[in-house]
Design a protein around this motif. Structure first.
Motif, short mmCIF file in Angstrom:
data_model
loop_
_atom_site.label_atom_id
_atom_site.label_comp_id
_atom_site.label_asym_id
_atom_site.label_seq_id
_atom_site.Cartn_x
_atom_site.Cartn_y
_atom_site.Cartn_z
N ASN A 178 0.82 -1.22 0.00
CA ASN A 178 0.00 0.00 0.00
C ASN A 178 0.85 1.26 0.00
O ASN A 178 2.04 1.23 0.30
CB ASN A 178 -0.92 0.02 1.22
CG ASN A 178 -0.15 0.15 2.52
OD1 ASN A 178 0.74 -0.65 2.81
ND2 ASN A 178 -0.46 1.17 3.30
N ASP A 230 -4.12 0.52 -2.45
CA ASP A 230 -3.49 -0.76 -2.73
C ASP A 230 -2.46 -0.65 -3.86
O ASP A 230 -2.69 0.04 -4.85
CB ASP A 230 -4.54 -1.80 -3.13
CG ASP A 230 -5.46 -2.17 -1.98
OD1 ASP A 230 -5.05 -2.04 -0.81
OD2 ASP A 230 -6.60 -2.59 -2.26
N ARG A 244 0.85 -3.66 6.03
CA ARG A 244 0.54 -2.32 5.55
C ARG A 244 1.22 -1.30 6.45
O ARG A 244 1.21 -1.42 7.67
CB ARG A 244 -0.97 -2.11 5.51
CG ARG A 244 -1.64 -3.07 4.54
CD ARG A 244 -3.13 -2.89 4.47
NE ARG A 244 -3.53 -1.81 3.60
CZ ARG A 244 -3.68 -1.91 2.28
NH1 ARG A 244 -3.44 -3.06 1.68
NH2 ARG A 244 -4.06 -0.87 1.57
#
Length: 82
Positions: A7, A14, A71
């Motif tokens: 990300n 994304d 992430r």
């Protein structure tokens, strides 16, 4: 080997391992093209380094060497480094 983070640290968009819209610095901080160009003016807000296109990983290698699923997001938002 690159982590291939999934990300953008700014907008949390994304970024697939084969994305040509991912830019990284030498520390692998990862940003989408939109955030890198409009918000960050091509510089990493963490280290001040130049953002460059992230290489893609060939699909045949992803099974043995998968992209990261962790992430990373800047909770305070993104601003260009001084």
């Amino acid at each position: 080997m690159l982590q291939m983070r999934p990300n953008c640290e700014c907008c949390d968009g994304d970024l697939a391992p084969d994305s040509h819209d991912a830019l990284i610095c030498s520390f692998e901080c990862t940003f989408c093209v939109d955030c890198a160009t409009t918000k960050l003016k091509g510089r990493c807000p963490n280290c001040g380094g130049m953002l460059a296109p992230r290489p893609t990983r060939a699909a045949r290698h992803l099974a043995k060497h998968p992209a990261s699923t962790q992430r990373v997001l800047k909770p305070e938002g993104c601003a260009p480094s001084a």
